[in-house]
Write an enzyme that holds these catalytic residues in place. Structure first.
Site, PDB file in Angstrom:
ATOM      1  N   VAL A 143     -27.139 -19.183 -15.650  1.00 39.61           N
ATOM      2  CA  VAL A 143     -27.048 -19.846 -14.345  1.00 39.61           C
ATOM      3  C   VAL A 143     -28.256 -20.752 -14.118  1.00 39.61           C
ATOM      4  O   VAL A 143     -28.196 -21.676 -13.311  1.00 39.61           O
ATOM      5  CB  VAL A 143     -26.947 -18.839 -13.170  1.00 39.61           C
ATOM      6  CG1 VAL A 143     -25.658 -18.035 -13.267  1.00 39.61           C
ATOM      7  CG2 VAL A 143     -28.151 -17.917 -13.091  1.00 39.61           C
ATOM      8  N   ASP A 144     -29.340 -20.487 -14.819  1.00 39.50           N
ATOM      9  CA  ASP A 144     -30.566 -21.267 -14.601  1.00 39.50           C
ATOM     10  C   ASP A 144     -30.475 -22.683 -15.163  1.00 39.50           C
ATOM     11  O   ASP A 144     -31.305 -23.537 -14.847  1.00 39.50           O
ATOM     12  CB  ASP A 144     -31.770 -20.548 -15.226  1.00 39.50           C
ATOM     13  CG  ASP A 144     -32.109 -19.274 -14.479  1.00 39.50           C
ATOM     14  OD1 ASP A 144     -31.846 -19.224 -13.262  1.00 39.50           O
ATOM     15  OD2 ASP A 144     -32.625 -18.338 -15.108  1.00 39.50           O
ATOM     16  N   GLY A 191     -33.513 -19.100  -9.478  1.00 38.18           N
ATOM     17  CA  GLY A 191     -34.232 -20.161 -10.174  1.00 38.18           C
ATOM     18  C   GLY A 191     -35.710 -19.848 -10.160  1.00 38.18           C
ATOM     19  O   GLY A 191     -36.427 -20.223  -9.250  1.00 38.18           O
TER      20      GLY A 191
END
Lengths: 417, 417
Positions: A143-144, A191
């Protein structure tokens, strides 16, 4: 050539579409039984290989495997475990070879992010360094969105769509309330080092929403931030703030720092949103609300991006195809040919250039004041959140699959990890 | 009979479907121009009536009004403002009559929760007590689902669907990670006094998820709670906790209490999730993640319940129809005829019996140990989250409408609220 078995494992934090990659790997392998006899999945990632805890995916129906395409999370279990170097922990590599030999494994598909690319690269070196023939392919997932070379990473598009949608919806909400009540809404997003997810929240500026975004790439400046929020509230009556969990002061201290650390000594994050909300309240007195999306964002398959789902599947499929073509130590990638219309194709990158490289937001994707995104960033992001790909529902809830995960009979003694 | 104008306003915390009720009111009124000349919406709720800040909804296209059906939040702005009694603040009622007279308003549609039902009831008494003929109809709306008589409240079904879906997805996530990492996931949900929303999270137990739910109706017991979580982790390897923001100790102190209070002296909540997560960490050492959904849950039109959207629209429509039939001081209600198959119809309740009555979870909807829900509760909840009703998308994001909200020319002097 006799057919060999394949090993597949999921690694690191899971996503809404990592199972779509698993689906791509298994369905493609099933079409090549002459070369890949069976896919054994590691129960809980590489740990499953080390402990010889293998899942026999051939025991799953075609229907269950197909359902992985729309089921979030890691269907075989994931893990946070990074192999040390061959020199530092030869014992683990010897064990891997022992397990691979015992189960006739010739293909290694590892589905993960940066740390996993490093593990996969090390495994790919087994043939050369330890004389064991295994082809190692890394299927990207994070997802980063911080893997290099590939245009983007499966998993990111869906979390971006979730965050942009949620930011839009919550901003409409605070806009409704601002006259007599809440004027500030703060959403904390994932993040730790890269601000890609936060950037997705910033997209709502295109719909007239006053949004201030806090990126990990930009050092936090209290007074400048308060002034930015105040300007939005003065102009629009309200303001939305999207803050990365990794947002930090010039000295490196995270806004969210709670003083606790996890098993690896990383600061345990979570809580930047209330910190930021209270900071604004103290300076300007605005009534606030805040949310921390945490796992909801990376698990939100119900609002997945269609392009993300397609890419996750395609890269799993491509991983198998590259392996069948004899490739080793590579990662299938997304190559963008055009943003509008969105056209992409599958490429490949050598793992030696992927492992341990993090891709941050380019400075020219972040607006000059540091609180928004630029046109090139918008052009980059929109295709990644494009299209919807809804899961089936039953009784009002998504109908996700839980696999049977039947184990493969063990042939070796126990191993302590 | 000459046509009169109608006043419509949104009140209190907004929802994913309050605009669907607005759509029902306006579209239905537009079909009866002989009796309702125009619908004037209050800008920011009742404040708009007091300050003569009216929105001319006839200036909005049929397309924009139709788009309200799938747009979350309050399209005309809402407010947190409760009229005092006629005796305590006669000035405000005189002003309302002045504004209603100036704009020839004969119908008052108020779209809100418990406090708003009270305001609407007071307005309905204007004819009797102050000799001004106005028909006041309360269109119910509240994510808290705490209004009496009606089987359920528009707004609740969608937040319930969002919470149940999110709890399911995040639980799949933590299940994937539990072997080497996160074993506890805590989700904080809305519900200051009533545990309806938390109950929706508890539905995931039907899918094999080990979930412990903390309701405001059940006094918090630290040791018993820790034991309940430990039992789940022992049995399943992980545990999901759904905690109401209103969960509290026997002495009334909220788990979330931060020591700050809002303008009305209410404790400002938010933050039960990190409190609970840290509590378990201290007792058992489990690695945790937590999320606070806050506005995301009540604004999540992207995953709205179809039955909720239909009911929100139907009750807005029914409000207008009851008014045209000469009713006053009533609230259209949802009457459940059958749960399976789900059959409901519209009924009505006298506002005198609705105002200031809160509906809590019945004790027999909560399991004996206080941490789950019972079969009657499941039977109640499932129909309310049934069906999907997706908004249209454009460029990867829901295409919600922002109205023009053109003001009606003022005829009176200013008024201080």
């Amino acid at each position: 050539m006799t057919a060999k078995n394949a090993f597949y494992a999921q690694s690191g934090g899971v996503t809404a579409v990592i199972n779509a990659s698993a689906c791509g790997v298994i369905e493609t392998a099933r079409q090549h039984k002459d070369k890949i006899a069976n896919v054994y999945a590691g129960r809980n990632g590489i740990i499953g290989a080390l402990t010889e805890d293998l899942i026999d995916t051939s025991r799953e129906s075609a229907e269950n495997i197909a359902a992985l395409r729309y089921t979030p999370s890691g269907g075989f279990g994931s893990c946070r475990y990074k192999l040390k170097s061959l020199e530092a922990n030869r014992r683990e590599y010897e064990r891997l070879i022992e397990v691979f030999k015992a189960h006739d494994i010739g293909y290694f598909f590892y589905n993960g992010g940066g740390d996993s690319a490093d593990t996969c690269y090390k495994v790919s070196q087994l043939s050369e360094k330890m004389g064991f023939p295994v082809q190692a392919i890394h299927v990207p997932k994070t997802v980063d969105n911080d893997l290099p070379i590939t245009d983007n990473c499966p998993g990111f598009g869906s979390v971006a769509k979730y965050i942009a949608t949620s930011t839009l919806e919550a901003s409409f909400d605070v806009r409704s309330m601002a006259a007599t009540s809440t004027k500030l809404f703060v959403l904390e997003v994932m993040g730790r080092h890269a601000g890609w997810i936060a950037a997705a929240g910033a997209l709502v500026a295109d719909q007239g929403i006053p949004v201030v975004t806090l990126f990990p790439e930009i050092e936090f400046d209290h007074d400048k931030f308060i002034a930015a929020v105040e300007a939005k509230v003065e102009a629009h009556g309200y303001c939305t703030v999207v803050v990365s969990e990794g947002c930090h002061y010039p000295d490196g201290r995270f806004l969210a720092e709670q003083g606790t650390r996890d098993a690896f000594g990383h600061a345990q994050l979570g809580g930047a949103a209330p910190v930021v909300a209270n900071m604004v309240k103290e300076a300007k007195g605005y009534k606030f609300h805040w949310a921390v999306a945490d796992y909801l964002q990376r698990a939100a398959r119900h609002v997945a991006s269609k392009s993300d789902v397609e890419q996750a599947y395609a890269l799993g499929k491509a991983g198998v195809e590259y392996a069948l073509q004899g490739h080793n130590a590579i990662m299938p990638t997304v190559v963008r040919k055009s943003s509008d219309p969105y056209v992409w194709e599958v490429g490949e990158a050598p793992l030696s250039e992927v492992a341990n490289v993090e891709k941050f937001m380019p400075r020219d994707f972040i607006s000059e004041d540091g609180y928004g995104i630029t046109e090139p960033c918008r052009e980059y992001l929109y295709p990644l959140i494009s299209g919807e790909d809804y899961p089936p529902y039953e009784n009002g809830l998504p109908k996700y699959v839980t696999l049977d995960n039947v184990g493969v009979e063990k042939k070796l003694g126990p191993f302590e990890v």
